[in-house]
Enzyme design. Sequence first.
Site, mmCIF file in Angstrom:
data_model
loop_
_atom_site.group_PDB
_atom_site.id
_atom_site.type_symbol
_atom_site.label_atom_id
_atom_site.label_comp_id
_atom_site.label_asym_id
_atom_site.label_seq_id
_atom_site.Cartn_x
_atom_site.Cartn_y
_atom_site.Cartn_z
ATOM 1 N N GLY A 58 1.115 -0.911 -0.242
ATOM 2 C CA GLY A 58 -0.154 0.035 -0.085
ATOM 3 C C GLY A 58 0.894 1.308 -0.254
ATOM 4 C CG ASP A 173 22.074 7.010 -13.018
ATOM 5 O OD1 ASP A 173 22.483 6.809 -11.657
ATOM 6 O OD2 ASP A 173 20.615 6.922 -13.109
ATOM 7 C CG ASP A 205 25.890 4.206 -12.975
ATOM 8 O OD1 ASP A 205 25.355 3.337 -12.318
ATOM 9 O OD2 ASP A 205 25.103 4.544 -13.981
ATOM 10 C CB SER A 374 21.973 -0.741 -20.934
ATOM 11 O OG SER A 374 21.876 0.257 -19.753
ATOM 12 C CG HIS A 376 22.721 2.144 -15.480
ATOM 13 N ND1 HIS A 376 23.108 3.690 -15.133
ATOM 14 C CD2 HIS A 376 21.451 2.349 -16.036
ATOM 15 C CE1 HIS A 376 21.600 3.943 -14.293
ATOM 16 N NE2 HIS A 376 20.935 3.094 -15.290
ATOM 17 C CG HIS A 398 23.903 5.732 -7.994
ATOM 18 N ND1 HIS A 398 23.644 6.115 -7.817
ATOM 19 C CD2 HIS A 398 24.426 6.313 -9.792
ATOM 20 C CE1 HIS A 398 24.012 7.792 -7.543
ATOM 21 N NE2 HIS A 398 24.570 8.590 -9.323
ATOM 22 C CG ASP A 451 -0.988 4.970 1.984
ATOM 23 O OD1 ASP A 451 -1.029 5.509 0.896
ATOM 24 O OD2 ASP A 451 -1.370 3.899 3.626
#
Lengths: 562, 562
Positions: A58, A173, A205, A374, A376, A398, A451
């Site tokens: 949730g 990144d 990264d 990708s 990365h 990362h 939430d």
Amino acid sequence: MAKKKKRNYYDGTTEKEVRIIPLGGLEQIGMNMTAFECGESIIVVDCGLAFPSDNMLGIDLVVPDITYLHENRAKVKAFFITHGHAAHIGAIPDGRRDLSVPLYATRLTMAIIETKLEEHGMLESVERIVVKEGETAAAGDFKVEFIHINHSITDAVAFAIHSPAGVIVHTGDFKIDYTPLHGMPADLQRFGELGEKGVLALLSDSTNAIRPGFTPSEQKVAEFFADAFQQYPDRRILVATFASNLNRVQVIIDHAGKAGRKVAVEGRSMVKIIEIARALGYLEVPAGVLVDMEEIANFPEEKTCILMTGSQGEALSALTRVASGQHRLITVKESDVVIFSSSPIPGNEKAINRVINGLAKRGATIINRETHVSGHACEEELKLIYALTRPAYAVPMHGEFYHRQANREIALAMGIPEENTFLLDSGDVLTVTAHHAEVTGSVQHGGILVDGLGVGDIGNSVLRDRQTLSQNGILIVALAVSKARGELVSGPEIHTRGLLYKKGSEDILEEVRQIAENAALDALSKNRTGRLKADLKEAISAHFWQTLKRDPMILPIILEVD
Amino acid sequence: MAKKKKRNYYDGTTEKEVRIIPLGGLEQIGMNMTAFECGESIIVVDCGLAFPSDNMLGIDLVVPDITYLHENRAKVKAFFITHGHAAHIGAIPDGRRDLSVPLYATRLTMAIIETKLEEHGMLESVERIVVKEGETAAAGDFKVEFIHINHSITDAVAFAIHSPAGVIVHTGDFKIDYTPLHGMPADLQRFGELGEKGVLALLSDSTNAIRPGFTPSEQKVAEFFADAFQQYPDRRILVATFASNLNRVQVIIDHAGKAGRKVAVEGRSMVKIIEIARALGYLEVPAGVLVDMEEIANFPEEKTCILMTGSQGEALSALTRVASGQHRLITVKESDVVIFSSSPIPGNEKAINRVINGLAKRGATIINRETHVSGHACEEELKLIYALTRPAYAVPMHGEFYHRQANREIALAMGIPEENTFLLDSGDVLTVTAHHAEVTGSVQHGGILVDGLGVGDIGNSVLRDRQTLSQNGILIVALAVSKARGELVSGPEIHTRGLLYKKGSEDILEEVRQIAENAALDALSKNRTGRLKADLKEAISAHFWQTLKRDPMILPIILEVD
């Protein structure tokens, strides 16, 4: 193992120290945020969110705990953002609350951040400064230099953080693309210059560090799409990819346009980011190629391409609705080709398979191989960055632990001594001087669960309850007693939710009612109602386990009347 | 596209028809079960379970609905089982209930089935007949021939079902291994003979149909382990694989033994299946190699290997407990090598990553590449089976829709006309004669949810409740009223579970109590308690949405007293 060679360590003309404090991003993908502290200055790099893990039932999203920044409010000078992905910007509205310092980013990144701030009504209250690649911004005792790198979103940068203790390079990144479709390869020259002068620490990264070799160029994907549009000249083509992968969007628009196709975009997040990128000139759209989703039906199908979200099988995404036949405008049929231009994020495989099956059942041809590269760096790219920057200390960032471990292996192979490599945990304080680095302490940190509008009001006990409820449901036994009269005056009533089908379960529910009634009458007659709740729980629990091997949550409610 | 050549169709000397009725196994992995009906005879091939999908909260497993068999009880002559995996045998205890017909299987398969029957106290009541590869068993109008194939578990067979309408070949799960480590390659000669005489229909395994090429031989894995044990002569080696992958277990025991290592087995299911296989001679263990888990600590670590369950990151498995530091006997450390001899089943990737991170944090070296080969046929193996059997009709089985679609593409490439290929749904009745085949109807079918001892007492409404409870929790408002006196005599009491942290939420709960009290008093004063429940739901729901953007389940309980 690379041969060790003489290293150009930082020369150590100062004994000043800098403290590197990751506040997230090390235990999971996402929630990237790192503080750098030197004397009376703190700067913060990135402020990302994480998506909830399976057991966070949730929960909408997770943001980093920034108590440390609040406690050191006077020191915090600025936020610097590497690029516009949610894992790097998504917590800015929460993370910036009560911290009125400027925020620095490149132009596109800033435009994306602005849409988030606007949603939270914070656009006015945050000072925003746009910086170009190659420029440097000062904040307290730090100077932060923006360095061009390649990634799946445009305008992503690495930082060279010039501190009194030395230069720290934070890659953000990144990948290295020698033949990017637009713009330049990563600024390798500048990394080399920095390495020549001396880099104290490299934060890099680790996402793809376990993969050998080199991440292929976006050019590969361009070749795929050039072929694909040629191979299916008489069929409509639908392409699903990440909304924020602007390089990919550019490739698809380019090649669809060349093949004489009109392109429509479906999926709110993708429409929005394309709008921003176009307005700022980060996306080049040939005249007449893009049309509205509502208009595309006016063109011959084989002359169209629909670009959409949902490559990860996300529940409410455009492609998922198409696959289940619930999309307002798009009905997939045998003549359609659907291209997944993405790779599955771990955890999404089942959802993606459901979408593929839905599309296959409708007869579409599905292509999901060699459609993606990708964003990365793989092993060889990381080696290149280590070789260029020649850092004294390596701090893999990362990625999950074993990704960072793989990055450390690369650092070791590049000749960095083991004691100069650090696999930090979030909250660790890594204190670095020219001659020494060590973890000297830990600050408050963690993930705060969001939430709805509630930030941090869901704790472990609530999650445990949700877990129990989801597996076993709940049984409520309610009754009213008069202690004065020693009487059961109403009930017991038995209510269940998520436990069993009422129809056919009348017998077991009547048994439970009987057990509850007996327990209540017994307690009242003995004038021992104090333990009645516990007795009810125990007796009903035991009964369910014996008859059905189930263990629902039992909630007794005893109302007292008089 | 293969060149079409003249086909040796079934000669059609009879107009009898056979009906092929899959009762599961087509909408998901698992729950394999297919009925074959001819005149007054029905036989059933396999009787497997499926594991619950993500949205089946709290469900333990899913078994096929066999109403059709119950309704045609008098016709059902026998069950035939291809091999001992749960997806093929797991529903036998439920599926056999009230059907007292014999069950046929090979020796090892039968031994595994017997452990299941024993757990359910059904060992006495089921007639069990062991059949060898190459033998044929008669059941009603059918004769079922057991044909040797290769798979990841030993003693797996395909069936040639000789019916009055012709021969149907059902491959079960299979691959073709020209160099299996023990036993023979699949009985290609027999498939060829059947093809020469004429095969009416081929039902074949689609699991790997999307993969080009040929599944590598188990020999590949043997080479890997031979190398691995040599490469780490001074380190303990832990290997995780599927409990039921007996070929793999054999490889590991062989090569650990050759390298002078003792092997201990950890994980209840693996211990059990190894025990059975050893007792029946299906596993060859060199003297002195296997030792008890409790004893292995007596040997030098570098002379040991621990074989264990948990390669899929299953919550309670041996390896998961090792990774989180909670295993009674095994503590992983830097000198350990952990080999994952498996590939991730879609949906398990995140759990596996958690285990890998846990092991990596403890310093272990992890190997999960080139450690596994599949047990299912790829494209070229399927082509071979089509080429050998030359069926008139192709019915792809086992696997999700797009796997079966890929299998159909292979059938088309092998020259089977499109109208002779059938992608069935569970429950479909495919009526086949020598000259014609078509779907002629549908019978009752579906997945029955098993939760604890309850079979089928959980329906969609219960699952929906569990979903809501897991995302939003529940709020219960309980009060007692006297209609006679028009008075609120107790409460309202507010209870929540899985909704919010009590501490810090006192205000909102008091607001809710106030709303409930006002609503109750209002209703009582107006003598309109009939709508009180609905009013309470509405008012509290609206309040939560406005203040927190949350939508808990609201359950009002009104006890009447007098």
